[in-house]
Design an enzyme around this catalytic site. Structure first.
Site, PDB file in Angstrom:
ATOM      1  N   TYR A 185       0.848  -1.195   0.000  1.00  0.00           N
ATOM      2  CA  TYR A 185       0.000   0.000   0.000  1.00  0.00           C
ATOM      3  C   TYR A 185       0.876   1.234   0.000  1.00  0.00           C
ATOM      4  O   TYR A 185       1.802   1.352   0.800  1.00  0.00           O
ATOM      5  CB  TYR A 185      -0.878  -0.016   1.256  1.00  0.00           C
ATOM      6  N   ASP A 280       9.221   2.721   0.278  1.00  0.00           N
ATOM      7  CA  ASP A 280       8.137   3.383   0.997  1.00  0.00           C
ATOM      8  C   ASP A 280       8.280   2.966   2.459  1.00  0.00           C
ATOM      9  O   ASP A 280       7.871   1.879   2.863  1.00  0.00           O
ATOM     10  CB  ASP A 280       6.778   2.967   0.423  1.00  0.00           C
ATOM     11  N   LYS A 308       3.831   8.588   9.405  1.00  0.00           N
ATOM     12  CA  LYS A 308       3.547   7.963  10.700  1.00  0.00           C
ATOM     13  C   LYS A 308       4.493   8.435  11.819  1.00  0.00           C
ATOM     14  O   LYS A 308       4.252   9.478  12.389  1.00  0.00           O
ATOM     15  CB  LYS A 308       3.518   6.447  10.533  1.00  0.00           C
TER      16      LYS A 308
HETATM   17  C1  LIG Z   1       0.197   4.276   6.065  1.00  0.00           C
HETATM   18  C2  LIG Z   1       0.959   4.091   4.803  1.00  0.00           C
HETATM   19  C3  LIG Z   1       0.825   4.964   3.708  1.00  0.00           C
HETATM   20  C4  LIG Z   1      -0.200   6.062   3.678  1.00  0.00           C
HETATM   21  O1  LIG Z   1       0.001   7.019   4.654  1.00  0.00           O
HETATM   22  P1  LIG Z   1      -1.235   7.982   5.084  1.00  0.00           P
HETATM   23  O2  LIG Z   1      -0.618   8.918   6.063  1.00  0.00           O
HETATM   24  O3  LIG Z   1      -2.274   7.084   5.650  1.00  0.00           O
HETATM   25  O4  LIG Z   1      -1.689   8.656   3.841  1.00  0.00           O
HETATM   26  C5  LIG Z   1       1.657   4.789   2.619  1.00  0.00           C
HETATM   27  N1  LIG Z   1       2.559   3.800   2.592  1.00  0.00           N
HETATM   28  C6  LIG Z   1       2.710   2.936   3.613  1.00  0.00           C
HETATM   29  C7  LIG Z   1       3.740   1.866   3.532  1.00  0.00           C
HETATM   30  C8  LIG Z   1       1.898   3.041   4.749  1.00  0.00           C
HETATM   31  O5  LIG Z   1       2.027   2.157   5.733  1.00  0.00           O
END
Ligand SMILES: *Cc1c(COP(=O)(O)O)cnc(C)c1O
Length: 468
Positions: A185, A280, A308
């Protein structure tokens, strides 16, 4: 590290004409009916009333899909407050929390020092829309910590960070195609909503209506940990691939670590093809180690996204990397990207004080120790009661699947018994343990979790495994 892997079929998010129509089918659903007796110890009357009202006000009653509990059935508990390793719902039930606001709460919730620093910053205002010193401080901390990052741009979410990094990779290479992995994701921007994990996986959506074909046309996908599949994509799209993006340890289809040579292979093949490697690390950054997955595995990508933890519970994202690439970003260069609230003083403050704390010696050793005990305890309890289960952890990130395993990709993960997970979920909730309400999400511990928390959680799991 006790590595695990999941299997199964990557959900197919490829657009088809039938999925382009808005239809009720999209609003569902792996909803599982929950045995009432697993809820017996919980009084959830206020949560139920609040959520019923919320459903009339906001789509599905929530502002982010996984929160709605659809994959475990029933309805979500509504939270009143959090502190340390604990949270309390509006009915007054207390839980040991293993979601940690989906990752940010690595030092524990509502930390006194962070709250005090926020209160100080707030006296000077909440947003300037102009440069502030706090941006320099957090930027310097991120650059010193993360091996690949020589310059950084702050944004407001992980989604924004991934949108920015994709535009940058395309701008820098002059190429347009992107390789991503099934079950990974990267936020909810159009080009990434192809075989994405997280809420999209949990809800079993075949796709998202509203994403035009043109937006995902340049997105190629491969199963995670499948080097041959990546090789053949490079072969059949020669000279066209701008970047390979991945979660170096997958957390958005459950916890799935890379096979030993996989990251190395991606580093090599992207270099050979003049493509960029993008980690990511929105979830893994400052989570697996202070320098993230790239430091943990010793593989340095060209670009990195963060989120995060670096916001300490406030909305922040970031992308960064090599100076020559980052200098393409406006206003240093021609690639446009902007944000009204980006780098705002409150978010910078929470990030700075969170990073300060986790930089102290012993953080990752402690997280690794308690998380290892937790995962091993849960797996042992499950096996002892005759259940198929596998799982693993790295530092304070973990997961387990209700399947024999091993789980190396999303296809493996989907072999999990999700109905059993739902029963386990409600059993644990009734015992005062709050897990992510989906089989396909990683869990998190924090510096505020104690050995006592871990022991209580394992004891709860032993009891629940016997009952389900
Ligand atoms: C949580 C997450 C996102 C998206 O971040 P948001 O702050 O929810 O938009 C993108 N990539 C990874 C790997 C994530 O865990």
């Amino acid at each position: 590290m006790a590595a695990s892997a999941i299997t199964g079929v990557g959900i197919n998010l490829g657009l088809s004409s039938s999925t382009m129509r808005p239809s009720r089918a999209h609003s569902v659903t792996m909803a599982v009916s929950v045995d009432e007796k697993t809820k017996k110890n919980l009084t959830l009357r206020k949560s139920e009333e609040a959520f019923a009202a919320a459903k009339e006000l906001m789509p599905g009653g929530v502002n982010s899909p996984v929160r709605a509990f659809k994959s475990v059935g029933g309805q979500p508990i509504v939270i009143d407050s959090v502190k340390g390793s604990r949270m309390w719902d509006i009915d007054g039930n207390e839980y040991i929390d293993y979601v940690g606001s989906w990752g940010p709460a690595i030092i524990g919730h509502a930390d006194d020092e962070v709250l005090a620093a926020l209160a100080e910053t707030m006296k000077k205002g909440t947003s300037f829309g102009a440069p502030c010193l706090l941006e320099n401080i957090l930027a310097q901390m991120v650059i010193s910590a993360v091996p690949s990052i020589e310059m950084v741009r702050f944004v407001n979410s992980g989604t924004e960070a991934c949108m920015g990094v994709l535009r940058l990779a395309r701008a820098f290479t002059g190429k347009e195609k992107l390789i991503k992995f099934e079950g990974c994701y990267h936020g909810h921007a159009d080009p990434f909503l192809v075989k994405a994990g997280s809420g999209v996986a949990t809800l079993g959506l075949p796709d998202s209506p509203g994403v035009p074909r043109a937006a995902t046309f340049e997105t190629l996908t491969a199963p995670f940990n499948d080097s041959a599949a990546v090789e053949s994509l490079f072969e059949s799209n020669k000279g066209e691939i701008a970047a390979v993006i991945l979660e170096p340890v997958v957390g958005n289809s459950g916890f799935i670590p890379p096979k030993p040579d996989f990251l190395n292979f991606l580093r090599r093949i992207t270099k050979e093809n003049n493509s960029l490697l993008v980690f990511d690390e929105v979830m893994t950054g400052f989570r697996l180690s202070y320098g993230g997955a790239q430091e943990y595995f010793g593989i340095i990508p060209d670009l990195t996204t963060l989120g995060k933890i670096i916001g300490g519970g406030l909305p922040v994202g970031a992308y960064g990397g090599r100076r020559d690439i980052m200098e393409m970003v406006a206003p240093a260069g021609p690639m446009y990207q902007a944000g009204t609230l980006s780098g705002n003083p409150l978010a910078m403050t929470a990030g700075i004080h969170t990073l300060k704390r986790i930089k102290e010696p012993g953080t990752y050793e402690y997280l690794d120790k308690i998380t290892g005990q937790l995962v091993q305890g849960i797996i042992d309890a499950g096996k002892k009661a005759g259940h198929a289960i596998c799982g693993g952890h790295i530092s304070g990130m973990f997961g387990f699947f209700f399947t024999e395993g091993p789980v190396h990709n999303f296809g493996d993960a989907k072999k999990s018994d999700t109905a059993k997970f739902a029963r386990f979920y409600w059993g644990m909730l009734a015992e005062g343990v709050y897990l992510a309400p989906s089989q396909f999400e990683a869990g998190f511990t924090s510096l505020a979790h104690t050995s006592d928390d871990i022991e209580k959680t394992i004891a709860a799991a032993e009891k629940v495994f016997r009952e389900i």
